[in-house]
Write a protein that holds these residues in place. Structure first.
Motif, PDB file in Angstrom:
ATOM      1  N   LYS A 171       0.835  -1.203   0.000  1.00  0.00           N
ATOM      2  CA  LYS A 171       0.000   0.000   0.000  1.00  0.00           C
ATOM      3  C   LYS A 171       0.873   1.258   0.000  1.00  0.00           C
ATOM      4  O   LYS A 171       0.555   2.239  -0.675  1.00  0.00           O
ATOM      5  CB  LYS A 171      -0.927  -0.025   1.216  1.00  0.00           C
ATOM      6  N   TRP A 191       3.896   1.597  -1.303  1.00  0.00           N
ATOM      7  CA  TRP A 191       4.433   1.785  -2.658  1.00  0.00           C
ATOM      8  C   TRP A 191       3.360   2.356  -3.585  1.00  0.00           C
ATOM      9  O   TRP A 191       3.624   3.218  -4.410  1.00  0.00           O
ATOM     10  CB  TRP A 191       4.980   0.480  -3.215  1.00  0.00           C
ATOM     11  N   GLU A 192       2.141   1.851  -3.437  1.00  0.00           N
ATOM     12  CA  GLU A 192       1.036   2.331  -4.270  1.00  0.00           C
ATOM     13  C   GLU A 192       0.761   3.816  -4.020  1.00  0.00           C
ATOM     14  O   GLU A 192       0.658   4.605  -4.964  1.00  0.00           O
ATOM     15  CB  GLU A 192      -0.224   1.519  -3.966  1.00  0.00           C
ATOM     16  N   THR A 193       0.654   4.209  -2.751  1.00  0.00           N
ATOM     17  CA  THR A 193       0.337   5.609  -2.448  1.00  0.00           C
ATOM     18  C   THR A 193       1.506   6.534  -2.785  1.00  0.00           C
ATOM     19  O   THR A 193       1.289   7.682  -3.160  1.00  0.00           O
ATOM     20  CB  THR A 193      -0.104   5.793  -0.991  1.00  0.00           C
ATOM     21  N   HIS A 210      -0.650   9.031   1.704  1.00  0.00           N
ATOM     22  CA  HIS A 210       0.613   8.304   1.786  1.00  0.00           C
ATOM     23  C   HIS A 210       1.152   8.338   3.225  1.00  0.00           C
ATOM     24  O   HIS A 210       1.591   7.309   3.754  1.00  0.00           O
ATOM     25  CB  HIS A 210       1.629   8.899   0.810  1.00  0.00           C
ATOM     26  N   ASP A 268       1.064   7.243  -6.303  1.00  0.00           N
ATOM     27  CA  ASP A 268      -0.047   8.184  -6.506  1.00  0.00           C
ATOM     28  C   ASP A 268       0.417   9.627  -6.315  1.00  0.00           C
ATOM     29  O   ASP A 268      -0.023  10.523  -7.042  1.00  0.00           O
ATOM     30  CB  ASP A 268      -1.194   7.883  -5.539  1.00  0.00           C
TER      31      ASP A 268
END
Length: 146
Positions: free
Chosen positions: A94, A96-98, A130, A101
């Motif tokens: 999560k 890494w994903e945020t 994040h 973003d």
């Protein structure tokens, strides 16, 4: 989302809306509708009622809106049973994903060579999200500590 909009959304998004939520809060649906109506100047949701509504619904949008308005990030304290290796790996994904973003939103903001306030608001929103993930990751690690 501002605080008034958050209160309205929490009440109206609850299954059954104000008609279902109000009795659990000890008031009529009409009074609750008035209290969460941002355009109503005569009825107001008290702090205690806002907390109770959040507890009943399990919806933290009011608290998140208050934190954001004050320049803070709200971090949910994880339950002990959620503090394990699998949860940490999930939170890393999560994070890494945020992080991505945030980068995407910055690129979109700079793409046309102009920076508008609404674009900065979107970048800040991604940064807050994040930061929440990172602080949750730290809290889960703390929960695993002996």
């Amino acid at each position: 989302m501002n605080i008034s909009d958050a209160a309205y959304a929490v009440a109206h998004d609850y299954p059954g809306g104000c008609e279902s939520l109000a009795p659990r809060m000890g008031m009529s649906a009409n009074i609750l509708r008035n209290k969460v109506n941002p355009n109503n100047t005569t009825h107001h949701l008290t702090l205690a009622e806002a907390v109770r509504m959040s507890q009943i619904t399990g919806d933290a949008r009011i608290a998140k809106a208050i934190a954001e308005e004050l320049g803070y990030t709200l971090v949910e304290t994880p339950r002990v049973e959620d503090c394990n290796d699998a949860a940490i790996v999930e939170m890393m994904g999560k994070a890494w994903e945020t992080h991505g973003d945030v980068g995407k939103e910055i690129c979109k903001t700079l793409d046309d060579g102009r920076v508008e306030l609404k674009e900065v608001d979107r970048v800040e929103s991604r940064i807050f999200t994040h930061a929440q993930v990172l602080f949750t990751l730290a809290a889960r690690l703390r929960g695993m500590a002996n």
